[in-house]
Structure formats: structure tokens, C-alpha cells
Design an enzyme around this catalytic site. Structure first.
Site: not given
Ligand SMILES: Nc1ncnc2c1ncn2[C@@H]1O[C@H](COP(=O)(O)OP(=O)(O)OP(=O)(O)O)[C@@H](O)[C@H]1O
Ligand SMILES: [Mg+2]
Length: 1109
Positions: A108-109, A113, A158, A161-162, A388, A390
Site C-alpha cells: 500500500s502506498g 494506482t 497512503n 489508498s485504494s 496493496g 497491508e
Molecule cells: N510516479 C509518481 N510520481 C509522483 N508521486 C507518486 C508517484 N507514484 C506514487 N506517488 C505518490 O504516492 C502516493 C501513493 O500512490 P498510490 O496511491 O498509487 O499507491 P498505491 O500503491 O495505489 O496504494 P494502495 O495500495 O494503498 O492503493 C500517491 O498519492 C502519490 O502522492
Molecule cells: Mg492504489
């Protein structure tokens, strides 16, 4: 063998592809990641797998220029980037017709996404364009903000977070243009709706709605902007740094509109969100019943009322559903009361169900909008972005499900990249030293095994009759899974954990591939059952709200289903199973996201955290397999088919086994032997460069072939065209020649006709001349003969005339002689009558001439015109005078006949004046030219005399200002004199008051002088009523008119008796008793022409009249 491309080795920081890392160890691996991360290089490859480090800051590497840079470039050509992977996947899909899937994993994070959005935006940027295509792209991209608003939340790991799993299939046509998509969602973490762990928030949409909606919208939804008013919104982290809820709300509404939500649908969705918030505020209180039990009652009904109004639910129905529960067995219905705790449970269950069903409806609604319209076969690119892995302090059923899903994804990665690959080498007889890796199939089995997996145990427990609690479930796990090496529990038979104090009694622990996670069993059974009391679902179904009714179909009393619905765990396992099968049919592309730190901060690289992720993601094993293995493999047939044009001996047809064909090809291309190996059914190519080399050669060859085809085609086309031109030219030339000859012939024909006509004309004229000559000759003879005959005839005629004349002269002389004789005889008769006749005739002529002359010289028709033409002959004297008189009378008659009655009266008066005064009074001539106006004062119109006018009954015939002569001193005083048919009235000039009124019959006579003055005396009948004061002596400027009128009216009034007008320079007037003589004498001429009056003595009043000049 050389590929003329740029390489990722150029300007590389650390190593762009971990396969090239030397020496390969965990330390060097992590050091390489750190080095690249420090230099903002967040992407690194392991062969075709992309490792993505979350930068936690915005990067300038996603610009449109970057998209162009990576477009249509080979994977290893440029520095590692997520775009390279997206481009590779898109091109394989478009050019090689292989369905693709992009698997994005990480905890997660870690950035899954974000990565999925980057892939989608890249594909959208490089695929086809056009109005329809752009709309599809926009809808696909805009589905993200909507789903994130409803399905994402801030967690401690996050901020976005999705809280649901998402798999999106993007569908393309054969050209690679997007047609539409299908989104599948996996189990939303709905427990978050009613309760959030510390430091976390509810789903974004609640905060966005309250912050971003207009006051009007909030009023309609009966909401308050203050978060603290709602029990379901935890307060400690309601505001998140870097998240602008109000702006996000506008973005979401806009996105909903683009995706195709109707305005009323958006409204319904917001109403449901508001209803969930309202639901959270409903509180219960116990109410004791006579049987000693407590029954719950709604505490403050306001929120309940508002919620019911929002959803169109009858309040009493919902209120009852919070107090009672009806259990339906086969034939019976039993209603039991709910206590307060059960009522809260029911409320929360309703809120969770409401929200999660709303979420699923939104996904379905988006799918309706974005689904591909065309029914043609399409290619598919799937993008998987799932929650992701957790590990929280307190992990429950949701984390268990999320982590299970991640285990399955890890397994598919292992299956395809590690196990499958190694097994393939062995199967294909390729020389291979086995590489050890951790296979998590055992953990998946622990969870999903049909007989004794944790999910199966949970289902068994949920469906079992009797008391079922979370504890009985844990007991069951303790007995069934105790021996499993990845399962840990204090109460299991495995004595190892009996003293492990980090493991509480109400928990169990699983050693996941990504670490150990401690799960608290509390709520597992309930959440798995996911029960909603039927009374509530029926209450919802009764709602007068289209969407809500749609969300609770089981509430329809007509469709009561006594079967239990499948459990949450069962459903999730089934959908994950379907997903895995789906992914296995596609060509996988991996993005493995790594989280550099736990602080969500940029520039921080926590080595232990990264190391942990590298380990559990199996990245080292991935590199090892990759290094030892081959980058590319392909069965011999398709390989030969693809590259056979590179060798003359295999092109265009190879007759023999495919493997030999491929061997021939490789030998011909002189590919070094260490670069590839021959397996049983496939060729294995070690280095991507070799593949690029083959592809490049193929591309060139295809170009050459295309040029050749083009050349032949062009040649054929030109020749065909030429032959056609040639054929056409002959036809055209034939037609032209015919046309030209025809023209020439026509011209010659015309010229011949002209020449001919000239010649014929000339000959005709010549002939004509000859004929004319002959004719003239003939005519000359005739003429000469005629002349001769004429001369002869004339001579003969003269002789005959001479003879006749001689004969006639004799007759004339004879007649003359006879005439003379007759006249001599007649003369004496003529002289006796001729004189009288001549005289009459002459007189007649003269009279005729006189009358005609008179007619033209008559004078004008004016009666005063004295002219008359001069008499022409004396003998006409009498006639002439008589004619003049007659003419004058006639024109006077004509003149008179033109008079109107009024004018006639005026002239009559003038005539009367003339009869009275002409040659008698010197004043008369000056009055002739003055018109008799009568009413000088305009008495009927002038408002000043209104009273006076009304006091006189008769019509006023004369109104004038006069001077009344004082009898005593002879001085004058002004009076108004009115004359009517019957009276003479004297009135005061200023006041209009009547001073005296004399009836006309009382007047005997009027006396005036012969002179130029205006004095007159009115003499009254002795003894009459008016004569008391005596006669009146007056003076007027309009004397002639006044006296004439008086005379005229007075005579009429006294029945034919004439009113006398005495004209004398001396007369007597009666003043009271005295008779006074008024005498007029001639005075010296004076300015002003006024006569003056003076009383000389008792008997004499002298008026001095100035002599007229
Ligand atoms: N390529 C990137 N460039 C800039 N910031 C990023 C990038 N990837 C991720 N982030 C930052 O990290 C944060 C978390 O990313 P994201 O929501 O994609 O995580 P995730 O893997 O989908 O988590 P979860 O499993 O909780 O959904 C985003 O809100 C953003 O601020
Ligand atoms: Mg996500």
C-alpha cells in the site's frame, strides 16, 4: 551484427537493467536502487519487468514530449521508464495481435494506482485520434477520479489508498484505436464507512461533498458543512495535507458528467451519500418492556426523518426495522425485538451495504457508458490495480482478504517468471542450473484450499447451525491449521507459540510472502456473513427512490429467497479465481512498485524497508533467472514465418522441418552461437539485442519487400496506363483525322461555290448587258417612229385647230352682235328698281357691322363702370343710347342677383340712410364707405357685458358707446346704447347697469343737425312712461347708422307709423318741464374734430361744431 539504436546504457546512472548488475548481490541491488533513486531515476528494469520507486513528489518525466520520445521505440533503447513498458505492451497488442495485461503490484502506498494511470494516459496519448476515439479515451480516463472518490481513502500508509481492487480491460480495434472498456471491482473495504482506524479517514467522497458542494446543494441534501456533525466521519485527520477536497469534488462531478452520468443520477448518488451520513447520526436508547427485555428506540428522530425524506422512505417503516427483526423460516414468520446493540449493528450494516452497493452500481454505470459499441473482435489490454499488501497494527477480515489477493498476484508472478520459465527450459532440454526461489503456493493453499483452507473454515463456521462466534472460528482454525508452517496461533497445538506474547489469544498470524501479519478474529464471522436484516432490505425496497429500490432487489417481498446468500469470502475467492484465469490468457507485463519510506516523504530511502520489499517481491531471484535464462523464446513455426524473408534460402518458402529452417536462417545471418539455443520446439534467444537485430533486419526487409511490391505495382500500373493511353491515342488520332478532312472538304466546297457563283454572276451580267443593248436598239427605233408620228399628228392637229378657230370666231362675233342688241333693249327696265335694292342691302350691311363691333367692345359688368363705346353713325344715336340703358339695367340685375339676404339687408339700410340724410346732413358722405356693424361692443361674446346682455330680452341690433349730454351743463357722460326691436336702452358703461329703457312706440321723433356732428335728440311722446325725465340728448360716433336703424325699427315697431327724423340746426327738446332750444353753430376748426356743447341759459344749449377742414 550491430543494432543502430541508442541504448539504455548511454548516460546511465547506476545500472538501468539489474540483469547487467555486477557483482550481483542483495547489497549491490539495493545500492543500485538507492543511487538511481537519489538521482531521480525512479524506474529500473529487470529484463522486461519495471521496478518503480515511489518518488513522493511530482516528476517532470511525464510530459507530452516524453510520450513522443518513447513512442514506437524499442524497450531497451531509452532509459528505463514506465512509458517504455506501456509502449511495448501497446505495440505487441496492435502489431502482433497479443492480448496484454499490465500487472502492477506492491504494498500500500507504493504507487500502483499512479502507475496504472500513467499507463492509461500513455496509451491514450499514442493510440488513434478522432472525435469518437477521443470521447472513448476521455471517458476511460475520467472513470478514475470517480472511482477514486468513492473507493479511495486516506490510510496511515497512503493518503489516497485504494480500498477496492480494480481490473480494467481496455478494448482496441485492429488499428489499435480504443473502442471501450470493462471495469471489474473487487470487494470494497466497506467497514470503513462506519468506522475508521486512528489517523485514517472515511472514503474521500464524504469530505469532498461537504467541502465542495454549494450551499444550495447541501441544503437540498439536508447536510451541514461541518464534518464534526457526523458520527461516521472521524475527526482526527479529516483534513489531509495536499488534498483539496472542494476542488476534487468539482473534478469528480465534471468527470461523472464526462463519463455519462445523467444529472438526476448524480443527484441520486449524492442523496445516497448524504443518507449514509445521516444514518450514522441515528442513535438509539433502550426502552424496557414488560417481559424484562430492553427494546431499542430511536433517540432523536430528526436525522431519521431527514434521511427518510431524502430517500423517500416511510419513517415508521424504517423506525420499526430498527426495533424489530423478522425471521422467516419455511412456513413461519417470527418477529423479535432488537436491543440497542443490535439496533446499532443493524444501522451500521445498512450503512455499509448502502455504500458498497452504491459503489458497485457506480462501476456498473461506468461500464454501461464505456462499453465497446462495435461487436467486432477486439484486442484487450488489462490493467490491474489492486489494493496493496497491508500490515496494520490491527488487521481484520479486510486485510486478510487484501493480502490473500496480493498472495495470488505474487503467485502468478512466480508462476510466469520463475517457475514456468525454469520448467520450460527443462522441458525444452535447454541446459539449465536450477535457481532456488520461494514459492508462495503453500500460503495460497493455506487460505484458499477447499477442504481445510482458512476461507473454507470460515464459510463452514458461518453456515453451521448453533452458536457461531469468532472464537469458535479461531478454535476451528487452531485445530485444522495448527500444523501448517505459515499459520501461527497461541492456542494451536503447535507448542512453539504457547509462550509467544506477541501473539494475543484472539488472533492468528500468517507468514505471508511479504511478511507476518497478525489478524484479530473479531468480526470475521459477521463480515463474512455480511448479513443485512430482511426488514431493512424490505424497508429500502419500499423507498420511493429509483436508485435505492434498484440497490436492494432482495427486499422485494415477491422474491423472498430463504437461501443464504454466498459469503463475502466465497465471493471474493471466486472473483480472484476468475481474475487469475483471465490474466493467464494474456501476455503479462510487470510493474513492481516499491515504497522508499514509510513517511510518504520525498528523497528518503529507508534501506530496511526497501530490502524487505525486494526480498518478498522475489526480485533477486527474478534477476538470477533472467541472467541465466533467455530473454525471448518462440516456437519454430512462427519464428520461421516471421523471419524467413531474411534468408534467400528460406524465402519465400521453406520445404522442410521448421527447426532446420530456423537453423539455416541463424547460420545465414551469422548470429553468434552463444546468443541463442535450440530447444525441442522453440528457439531461445538470450539477449534482447539479438531480437532487436532480427526485428530491425525484418523491418528493413519488409521495407525492401514493400519497395519491390510497390515497384512492380507501379510498373504494372504505369504500363497498363501507357497501353490505355496508346489505344486511346489511336482512336483519338483517327477521329481527329476524320474531323480534319471533313473540315478541309467543307472549306473547299465553300470556296468552289463562291468561285462558281462569281463566274455565273459575271456571265449573267454579260448576257444582261447584251440583251439590254438589243432592247435599247429596239426601243430607239420605236421612239424615232413615235416622234415622227407625233410630229405628224401635231402638225395635223394645228391645222385642224386653225380651222376650228376660224369657225368659232364667226360664232363669237355673231353672239356679241346679238348681246349688244339685247342689252340695248333691256337697259330701260333696269334703271327703275336698282336704287332701292342697293340701299337696303347697304343699310343691312352697316347694321350687321355695328352689332358685331358692339359685341366685341362691350364694357365690364361692374354697375359703376361708366364706359360705353363711341357711336359710329349719327343715324344710330337713339339706338345706341337705348342699348346703353338696357345693358346697364341688365348688368345691375345680374349684380343684384348675386346678393345674399344679409347683404341685401345691409344695402337696404344704407339705402335708407341715403334717403334720410343724403344732401341733408354734412356728416352723411363720410358714413357711406363705413360698413354698418351694429354690435360694436360684441355684447354677446364679451364676458364683461354678460349681465347686461341677459337683462335685455330681445336680440340686440345695435350696441355702441354714446355720450349722454348733461341737461344742466351740457357735458357728456358715457353710456352704452342698446337697440332692440322694441326698446332703446341706456346703461352704465362700467357697471352695465340699465339706466333708462325707452319703448320704441314712446319715441315721437329724432332730431339731428345738418352739420358734421354726432348729436341727436330722442324726443319722447308726451305723457308716456319714459318721458318723465324728458327727452335725451346724446352724441354718437356712428350717428348715421344709429338713426337709420332707429328709423327702420321704430317705423316697424309703431305699426306703419313713421318715426320722424328732423334735420335742423335748431330744435327744441323737453328737459323735465322746460323746453330748451339746442342750437348748432359753426365754430373754428379744431383738432380732434369734436363738437362741444355748452348750456348758455335756461332756454338755450349751444353746440359748437368745428368747421370741416
Ligand atoms: N510516479 C509518481 N510520481 C509522483 N508521486 C507518486 C508517484 N507514484 C506514487 N506517488 C505518490 O504516492 C502516493 C501513493 O500512490 P498510490 O496511491 O498509487 O499507491 P498505491 O500503491 O495505489 O496504494 P494502495 O495500495 O494503498 O492503493 C500517491 O498519492 C502519490 O502522492
Ligand atoms: Mg492504489
Amino acid at each position: 551484427m550491430e543494432v543502430k539504436t541508442k541504448s539504455l546504457l548511454d548516460n546511465m546512472i547506476g545500472v538501468g537493467d539489474m540483469v547487467l548488475l555486477e557483482p550481483l548481490s542483495e547489497d549491490s541491488f539495493i545500492e543500485n536502487l538507492r543511487k538511481r533513486f537519489d538521482h531521480n531515476e525512479i524506474y529500473t528494469y529487470i529484463g522486461s519487468v519495471v521496478i518503480s520507486m515511489n518518488p513522493y513528489k511530482s516528476m517532470l518525466i511525464y510530459s507530452p514530449e516524453k510520450v513522443e520520445e518513447y513512442r514506437n521505440r524499442n524497450f531497451y533503447e531509452l532509459s528505463p521508464h514506465i512509458y517504455a513498458l506501456a509502449d511495448e505492451a501497446y505495440r505487441s497488442l496492435r502489431d502482433q495481435d497479443k492480448d496484454q495485461c499490465i500487472l502492477i503490484t506492491g504494498e500500500s502506498g507504493a504507487g500502483k494506482t499512479e502507475a496504472s494511470k500513467l499507463v492509461m494516459s500513455y496509451v491514450a496519448a499514442v493510440c488513434g485520434k478522432g472525435q469518437e476515439v477521443n470521447k472513448v479515451k476521455e471517458q476511460l480516463l475520467q472513470s478514475n477520479p470517480v472511482l477514486e472518490a468513492f473507493g479511495n481513502a486516506k490510510t496511515v500508509r497512503n493518503d489516497n489508498s485504494s480500498r477496492f481492487g480494480k481490473y480494467m480491460d481496455i478494448e482496441f480495434d485492429f488499428k489499435g484505436d480504443p473502442l471501450g472498456g470493462v471495469i471489474s471491482n473487487y470487494l470494497l473495504e466497506k467497514s470503513r464507512v462506519v468506522k475508521q482506524p486512528r489517523g485514517e479517514r472515511n472514503f474521500h467522497i464524504f469530505y469532498q461533498l461537504l467541502s465542495g458542494a454549494s450551499d444550495d446543494t447541501l441544503k437540498k441534501l439536508k447536510l451541514d458543512r461541518d464534518f464534526s456533525k457526523y458520527n461516521y466521519l472521524s475527526l482526527d485527520s479529516a483534513v489531509v495535507n495536499g488534498l483539496d477536497d472542494a476542488t476534487s469534488f468539482r473534478t469528480v462531478r465534471n468527470a461523472m458528467q464526462i463519463v455519462g452520468f445523467m444529472e438526476d443520477e448524480v443527484q441520486s448518488v449524492l442523496e445516497l451519500v448524504a443518507a449514509v451520513l445521516k444514518l450514522g447520526n441515528i442513535e438509539f436508547k433502550p426502552e424496557s418492556r414488560c417481559n424484562g427485555t430492553d427494546e431499542s428506540r430511536v433517540k432523536d428522530k430528526n436525522d431519521l426523518k431527514e434521511m427518510c425524506e431524502l430517500l423517500g422512505i416511510e419513517q415508521s417503516v424504517l423506525e420499526r426495522a430498527f426495533s424489530y427483526r423478522t425471521v422467516e423460516a419455511k412456513l413461519e414468520k417470527v418477529s423479535t425485538t432488537l436491543n440497542v446493540a443490535q439496533a446499532y449493528y443493524a444501522r451500521d450494516a445498512l450503512a455499509k451495504n448502502l455504500y458498497s452497493r452504491l459503489f458497485s452500481w457506480i462501476v456498473t454505470r461506468i461500464n454501461e457508458s464505456i462499453k465497446a459499441q462495435a461487436k467486432t473482435r477486439h484486442k484487450v489490454m488489462g490493467v490491474l490495480d489492486i489494493y496493496g499488501f497491508e500490515i496494520f497494527d490491527d488487521n481484520s477480515f479486510e486485510q486478510f482478504i487484501i493480502n490473500y489477493c496480493n498472495e495470488k498476484l505474487q503467485q502468478i508472478f512466480i508462476e510466469l517468471t520463475l517457475r514456468e520459465e525454469q520448467e520450460e527450459y527443462i522441458r525444452e532440454d535447454i541446459e539449465w542450473t536450477n535457481i532456488e526461489y520461494f514459492n508462495n503456493a503453500i500460503i495460497c493453499d493455506l487460505i484458499e484450499n477447499h477442504q481445510n483452507g482458512i476461507l473454507a473454515m470460515l464459510d463452514e463456521e458461518c453456515l453451521r447451525p448453533g452458536t457461531v462466534t469468532d472464537e469458535t472460528f479461531l478454535d476451528k482454525l487452531n485445530t485444522v491449521c495448527a500444523q501448517h508452517q505459515h499459520f501461527e496461533s497461541r492456542l494451536s497445538k503447535n507448542s512453539k507459540f504457547l509462550t509467544d506474547h506477541s501473539l494475543p489469544h484472539s488472533c492468528f498470524r500468517i507468514q505471508h510472502y511479504a511478511g507476518k501479519v497478525l489478524y484479530r478474529v473479531e468480526g470475521f464471522v459477521d463480515k463474512n456473513n455480511d448479513l443485512l436484516y430482511r426488514d431493512l432490505s424490505q424497508a429500502m425496497y419500499k423507498a420511493n427512490h429509483s436508485l435505492i429500490k434498484h440497490l436492494f432487489p432482495e427486499g422485494n417481498p415477491a422474491k423472498v429467497n430463504l437461501k443464504r446468500p454466498p459469503t463475502a469470502g466465497f465471493q471474493f475467492k471466486a472473483s480472484v479465481g476468475t481474475l487469475m484465469r483471465n490474466l493467464q490468457t494474456k501476455n503479462p507485463n510487470y510493474i513492481r512498485c516499491i515504497k522508499p519510506n514509510d513517511k510518504k516523504a520525498p528523497h528518503i530511502f529507508t534501506e530496511s524497508l526497501v530490502c524487505h520489499q525486494v526480498r518478498y517481491l522475489g526480485l533477486m531471484e527474478n534477476v538470477r533467472v533472467r541472467r541465466a535464462g533467455y530473454a525471448f523464446r518462440q516456437a519454430y513455426e512462427p519464428c520461421l514465418e516471421r523471419y524467413k524473408m531474411l534468408c534467400k534460402r528460406t524465402w519465400p518458402h521453406w520445404r522442410g522441418p521448421a527447426r532446420e529452417g530456423v537453423e539455416m536462417l541463424m547460420a545465414d545471418l551469422q548470429v553468434p552461437a552463444e546468443e541463442f539455443s535450440y530447444g525441442r520446439s522453440k528457439i531461445f534467444i538470450r539477449n534482447p539485442r539479438t531480437l532487436f537485430f532480427l526485428e530491425e533486419r525484418r523491418r528493413q526487409c519488409l521495407q525492401d519487400l514493400a519497395t519491390l511490391i510497390q515497384k512492380i505495382y507501379r510498373g504494372w500500373k504505369c504500363r497498363t496506363h501507357f497501353l490505355l493511353l496508346k489505344k486511346s491515342q489511336i482512336v483519338v488520332a483517327a477521329w481527329y483525322r476524320r474531323y480534319a478532312q471533313e473540315k478541309k472538304y467543307q472549306k473547299i466546297k465553300r470556296a468552289t461555290t463562291v468561285v462558281q457563283s462569281y463566274t455565273r454572276g459575271w456571265q449573267a451580267r454579260k448576257l444582261l448587258r447584251e440583251l439590254k443593248h438589243q432592247k435599247r436598239c429596239k426601243e430607239a427605233v420605236t421612239t424615232i417612229a413615235a416622234y415622227w408620228h407625233g410630229t405628224q399628228a401635231r402638225r395635223e392637229l394645228r391645222q385642224l385647230k386653225e380651222a376650228a378657230r376660224n369657225k368659232h370666231a364667226v360664232s363669237v362675233i355673231w353672239a356679241g352682235w346679238q348681246g349688244t342688241k339685247v342689252r340695248r333693249e333691256y337697259r330701260k327696265f333696269f334703271r327703275a328698281n336698282a336704287g332701292k335694292k342697293i340701299y337696303n342691302f347697304t343699310i343691312q350691311r352697316i347694321m350687321q357691322k355695328y352689332f358685331l363691333g358692339l359685341k366685341s367692345t362691350l364694357p365690364s359688368m361692374s354697375p359703376i363702370d361708366k364706359n360705353w363705346p363711341v357711336r359710329p353713325y349719327i343715324f344710330l344715336d337713339g339706338v345706341h343710347t337705348e342699348l346703353r340703358r338696357i345693358f346697364h339695367l341688365w348688368r345691375c340685375k345680374k349684380y343684384r342677383s348675386r346678393f345674399t339676404e344679409d347683404k341685401k339687408a345691409v344695402y337696404e339700410e344704407k339705402l335708407e340712410a341715403s334717403e334720410l340724410f343724403k344732401d341733408k346732413k354734412a356728416l352723411y358722405p363720410s358714413s357711406v364707405s363705413q360698413p354698418f356693424k351694429g354690435d360694436y361692443l360684441e355684447i354677446s361674446k364679451n364676458p364683461k357685458y354678460q349681465k347686461l346682455n341677459s337683462s335685455v330680452d330681445e336680440k340686440v341690433l345695435l350696441a355702441d358707446v354714446v355720450n349722454k349730454i348733461n341737461r344742466a351743463n351740457g357735458k357728456g357722460a358715457t353710456r352704452i346704447l342698446l337697440l332692440t326691436k322694441k326698446n332703446v336702452v341706456l346703461a352704465d358703461q362700467k357697471t352695465g347697469q340699465v339706466k333708462a329703457s325707452v319703448a320704441l312706440p314712446d319715441l315721437t321723433s329724432v332730431s339731428v343737425s345738418t352739420q358734421n356732428d354726432g348729436f341727436f335728440a330722442l324726443r319722447l311722446k308726451e305723457g308716456s312712461a319714459s318721458a318723465v325725465k324728458g327727452d335725451f340728448l346724446l352724441s354718437s360716433e356712428h350717428l348715421i347708422e344709429t338713426i337709420t336703424k332707429l328709423h327702420h325699427i321704430g317705423s316697424a315697431a309703431s305699426d306703419g307709423e313713421q318715426l320722424n327724423v328732423d334735420i335742423a340746426d335748431e330744435f327744441l327738446v323737453q328737459f323735465k318741464q322746460d323746453k330748451v332750444c339746442v342750437k348748432f353753430i359753426q365754430g373754428a376748426p379744431k383738432n380732434g374734430n369734436g363738437a362741444s356743447c355748452k348750456r348758455k341759459n335756461n332756454r338755450l344749449l349751444e353746440v359748437s361744431v368745428p368747421a370741416s377742414a
